[in-house]
Scaffold this motif. Structure first.
Motif, PDB file in Angstrom:
ATOM      1  N   VAL A  46      -5.022   5.631   6.946  1.00 38.33           N
ATOM      2  CA  VAL A  46      -5.268   4.245   6.391  1.00 38.33           C
ATOM      3  C   VAL A  46      -4.178   3.844   5.611  1.00 38.33           C
ATOM      4  N   PHE A  47      -3.773   2.231   5.842  1.00 41.71           N
ATOM      5  CA  PHE A  47      -2.954   1.710   5.094  1.00 41.71           C
ATOM      6  C   PHE A  47      -3.629   0.829   3.881  1.00 41.71           C
ATOM      7  N   VAL A  48      -3.036   0.648   2.854  1.00 41.87           N
ATOM      8  CA  VAL A  48      -3.454  -0.029   1.737  1.00 41.87           C
ATOM      9  C   VAL A  48      -2.631  -0.523   0.944  1.00 41.87           C
ATOM     10  N   ASP A  49      -2.471  -1.751   0.026  1.00 44.32           N
ATOM     11  CA  ASP A  49      -1.635  -2.472  -0.624  1.00 44.32           C
ATOM     12  C   ASP A  49      -1.409  -1.589  -1.778  1.00 44.32           C
ATOM     13  N   HIS A  50      -0.014  -2.007  -2.404  1.00 45.72           N
ATOM     14  CA  HIS A  50       0.634  -1.403  -3.570  1.00 45.72           C
ATOM     15  C   HIS A  50       1.192  -2.364  -4.220  1.00 45.72           C
ATOM     16  N   GLY A  51       0.489  -2.943  -5.348  1.00 41.40           N
ATOM     17  CA  GLY A  51       1.114  -4.223  -5.704  1.00 41.40           C
ATOM     18  C   GLY A  51       1.422  -3.859  -7.440  1.00 41.40           C
TER      19      GLY A  51
END
Length: 177
Positions: A46-51
């Motif tokens: 899975v790909f998620v954001d990293h802000g």
């Protein structure tokens, strides 16, 4: 339906639909959403954001699902994600940059073609898919707005994998007439 992509972005709608929390979703869509999440948890990535700290996507999951992993398949997905979120083998964090003029819009998400307006809350999923070199597809269950965005998203190289294409198309057409 084509096979569920094993490397993907998962819209929150997939997990809530799998939990039976999406009014109007037919039982076949609920089952398809649960089956897709199970496949991703078994063999997927899975790909998620990293802000710069916390993930807005994971935050949205936490607000809509139960981190204990029960009672539904969407809750089990959140628990799985929280277990693996810092493992590069199962989860990739993609840096996205909020625009200074609008923190819910991102530099990595190109402006849509005329007339298309993405929901503010969905832009983080789109930005992650657009920003990563792999261009991971986004899983979508029963949010009919996404059906209307298909052309604009194709223009920027973002692919949406609809888990219930017939149901979402019918819902979209019903709303548009």
């Amino acid at each position: 339906m084509t096979a569920v992509p094993m490397r993907c972005v998962v819209d929150t709608n997939v997990a809530t639909t799998a939990n039976g929390a999406n009014p109007g979703a037919p039982p076949t869509c609920v089952a398809a959403s649960a089956k897709a999440l199970q496949a991703v948890m078994t063999k997927g990535h899975v790909f998620v954001d990293h802000g710069g700290g916390s993930s807005k996507i994971v935050g949205e999951y936490r607000r809509n699902l139960c981190a204990r992993g029960q009672p539904g398949p969407g809750d089990a997905f959140l628990r799985w994600l929280l277990t693996h979120e810092w493992s590069d083998q199962r989860v990739t964090r993609v840096a996205i940059t909020p625009k200074t003029s609008d923190p819910e819009d991102y530099d990595e998400l190109p402006a849509p073609r005329g007339g298309t307006v993405y929901d503010r809350s969905d832009r983080k999923f789109l930005a992650v898919a657009a920003a990563h070199a792999e261009r991971p597809p986004i899983l979508q269950s029963f949010d009919s707005k996404w059906w209307g965005w298909r052309g604009a998203l194709e223009d920027i190289g973002v692919v949406v994998h609809f888990l219930c294409p017939e149901a979402i198309e019918a819902k979209f057409n019903e709303k548009m007439t």
